[in-house]
Motif scaffolding. Structure first.
Motif, PDB file in Angstrom:
ATOM      1  N   LEU A   1      12.940   0.874   4.525  1.00 18.87           N
ATOM      2  CA  LEU A   1      13.136  -0.077   3.433  1.00 18.87           C
ATOM      3  C   LEU A   1      13.832   0.587   2.248  1.00 18.87           C
ATOM      4  CD1 LEU A   1       9.742  -2.012   3.419  1.00 18.87           C
ATOM      5  CD2 LEU A   1      11.927  -2.721   4.416  1.00 18.87           C
ATOM      6  N   PRO A   2      14.577  -0.167   1.467  1.00 21.16           N
ATOM      7  CA  PRO A   2      15.273   0.416   0.315  1.00 21.16           C
ATOM      8  C   PRO A   2      14.318   0.797  -0.808  1.00 21.16           C
ATOM      9  CG  PRO A   2      15.552  -1.974   0.359  1.00 21.16           C
ATOM     10  CD  PRO A   2      14.877  -1.607   1.642  1.00 21.16           C
TER      11      PRO A   2
ATOM     12  N   ARG B   1       0.854  -1.200   0.000  1.00 23.72           N
ATOM     13  CA  ARG B   1       0.000   0.000   0.000  1.00 23.72           C
ATOM     14  C   ARG B   1       0.882   1.240   0.000  1.00 23.72           C
ATOM     15  NH1 ARG B   1      -2.750  -0.384   5.908  1.00 23.72           N
ATOM     16  NH2 ARG B   1      -2.390  -2.606   5.687  1.00 23.72           N
ATOM     17  N   ASP B   2       0.327   2.357  -0.493  1.00 26.47           N
ATOM     18  CA  ASP B   2       1.001   3.656  -0.450  1.00 26.47           C
ATOM     19  C   ASP B   2       2.432   3.603  -0.988  1.00 26.47           C
ATOM     20  OD1 ASP B   2      -1.301   4.643   0.813  1.00 26.47           O
ATOM     21  OD2 ASP B   2      -0.538   4.127   2.799  1.00 26.47           O
ATOM     22  N   ASP B   3       2.626   2.888  -2.106  1.00 20.94           N
ATOM     23  CA  ASP B   3       3.924   2.789  -2.774  1.00 20.94           C
ATOM     24  C   ASP B   3       4.985   2.071  -1.949  1.00 20.94           C
ATOM     25  OD1 ASP B   3       3.027   4.142  -5.055  1.00 20.94           O
ATOM     26  OD2 ASP B   3       3.472   6.097  -4.175  1.00 20.94           O
ATOM     27  N   VAL B   4       4.549   1.275  -0.965  1.00 11.82           N
ATOM     28  CA  VAL B   4       5.478   0.502  -0.139  1.00 11.82           C
ATOM     29  C   VAL B   4       4.984  -0.941  -0.074  1.00 11.82           C
ATOM     30  CG1 VAL B   4       6.525   0.203   2.128  1.00 11.82           C
ATOM     31  CG2 VAL B   4       6.107   2.509   1.252  1.00 11.82           C
ATOM     32  N   GLN B   5       5.880  -1.885  -0.357  1.00 11.76           N
ATOM     33  CA  GLN B   5       5.554  -3.296  -0.175  1.00 11.76           C
ATOM     34  C   GLN B   5       6.449  -3.872   0.922  1.00 11.76           C
ATOM     35  OE1 GLN B   5       6.549  -6.800  -2.946  1.00 11.76           O
ATOM     36  NE2 GLN B   5       4.365  -6.464  -3.346  1.00 11.76           N
ATOM     37  N   ILE B   6       5.795  -4.308   2.017  1.00  5.58           N
ATOM     38  CA  ILE B   6       6.523  -4.874   3.144  1.00  5.58           C
ATOM     39  C   ILE B   6       6.247  -6.370   3.198  1.00  5.58           C
ATOM     40  CG2 ILE B   6       6.991  -4.727   5.604  1.00  5.58           C
ATOM     41  CD1 ILE B   6       5.694  -1.975   5.627  1.00  5.58           C
ATOM     42  N   VAL B   7       7.294  -7.156   3.128  1.00  6.45           N
ATOM     43  CA  VAL B   7       7.170  -8.608   3.231  1.00  6.45           C
ATOM     44  C   VAL B   7       7.511  -8.980   4.675  1.00  6.45           C
ATOM     45  CG1 VAL B   7       7.868 -10.834   2.296  1.00  6.45           C
ATOM     46  CG2 VAL B   7       7.854  -8.813   0.816  1.00  6.45           C
ATOM     47  N   PHE B   8       6.460  -9.121   5.496  1.00  5.11           N
ATOM     48  CA  PHE B   8       6.646  -9.428   6.905  1.00  5.11           C
ATOM     49  C   PHE B   8       6.922 -10.913   7.081  1.00  5.11           C
ATOM     50  CE2 PHE B   8       3.951  -5.576   7.310  1.00  5.11           C
ATOM     51  CZ  PHE B   8       4.765  -4.836   8.138  1.00  5.11           C
TER      52      PHE B   8
END
Length: 299
Positions: free
Chosen positions: A167-168, A49-56
């Protein structure tokens, strides 16, 4: 410009790691029970979401190993941290600062630039306990902790923003509509195991492993055949119950969870088999997909 990366969630048992993962994702992926050491494997959830992808990546609790399965779980934590762009150390706000092993503390100290510390259970934690944990985080790691409640949702959005900023800059690692890298079979086995934790006491849940043997997607209802492995014959009798009543109740409760997860009708066929001392057996742990550390010593 988008950001993307891998984020490990680590901490002691019952700190609320699985609850935090589910809250961050807005859906249930990781099983949650009141018992400690429920999570055994790395559970992956993808939030885009919001131009960020977080792989938890939810991990097992950091435990003092009592048998080979515990060593395998600690190896999973090590591998997850090594894969991560950011590590979230989750603290239990109702307990004193954790007594981390020298190895874990050294590992986290080396990565303070990508370490996020979060104190969970702010809705029930005493203020003095929160102050003590904050002081510990700053003293040990030089990191000002976030204060959150995974249960109530307090502070979780701010925590997500903080993680995303670290995040990068990167293209997304996975398609935007993916929620996990793991198979439906994996989550089915976890839901069955969660139900065992909810319905049985003492040692039985910790002695259980679940393996999905059949998964017939073309059938309606979806046919799932799964085997529950237990360590002793006496435990098998308790799981099955008089006249098979207990296993029928277990199957009905697990089936309802699975139907909610896959959003379709399910026929769940459960079997119970004895697999003596599987938690201490390198061969059986590999069979269930666990990494077995120091193979030469345990082979």
């Amino acid at each position: 410009m988008t950001r993307a990366g891998m984020v490990a969630i680590v901490g002691l048992p019952n700190a609320g790691k699985s609850s935090l993962l589910n809250r961050l994702l807005g859906s249930k992926l990781s099983i949650v029970t009141a018992a400690a050491q429920t999570t055994r494997e790395r559970v992956v959830g993808i939030d885009t979401r919001d131009d960020v992808q977080i792989v938890f990546m939810d991990t097992p609790g950091m435990v003092t190993p009592g048998y080979l399965l515990h060593e395998a779980m600690l190896d999973i934590i090590d591998r997850t941290i090594a894969d991560a762009d950011v590590v979230v150390l989750l603290l239990d706000g109702t307990r004193p600062p954790p007594d981390l092993s020298a190895e874990v503390r050294a590992r986290l100290t080396k990565m303070t630039e990508r370490l996020v510390v979060a104190i969970n259970k702010s809705d029930v934690a005493p203020d003095e306990q929160l102050r003590q944990l904050r002081s510990w985080s700053v003293t040990v790691f030089g990191v000002e902790p976030a204060v959150i409640s995974a249960q109530a949702g307090e502070g979780v959005d701010r925590l997500r923003e903080e993680i995303g900023q670290q995040l990068p800059v990167s293209p997304y690692l996975y398609p935007e509509d993916e929620i996990s890298t793991q198979s439906v079979r994996f989550f089915v086995s976890e839901l069955v195991r969660e139900t065992v934790f909810e319905m049985y006491q003492e040692e039985i849940p910790y002695s259980v492993a679940v393996q999905v043997e059949e998964f017939r997607e073309t059938e309606d209802p979806l046919f799932i055949g799964a085997t529950i492995y237990i360590e002793r014959s006496s435990q098998k009798g308790i799981l099955i119950g008089s006249g098979g009543r207990a296993i029928r109740d277990l199957g009905a409760a697990a089936r309802r969870k699975i139907e909610s997860f896959v959003d379709r009708r399910v026929y769940l066929d459960l079997w119970v088999k004895v697999l003596p001392k599987w938690r201490k057996s390198p061969k059986e742990l590999r069979r269930f997909g666990f990494p077995v550390p120091d193979d030469n010593r345990h082979a």
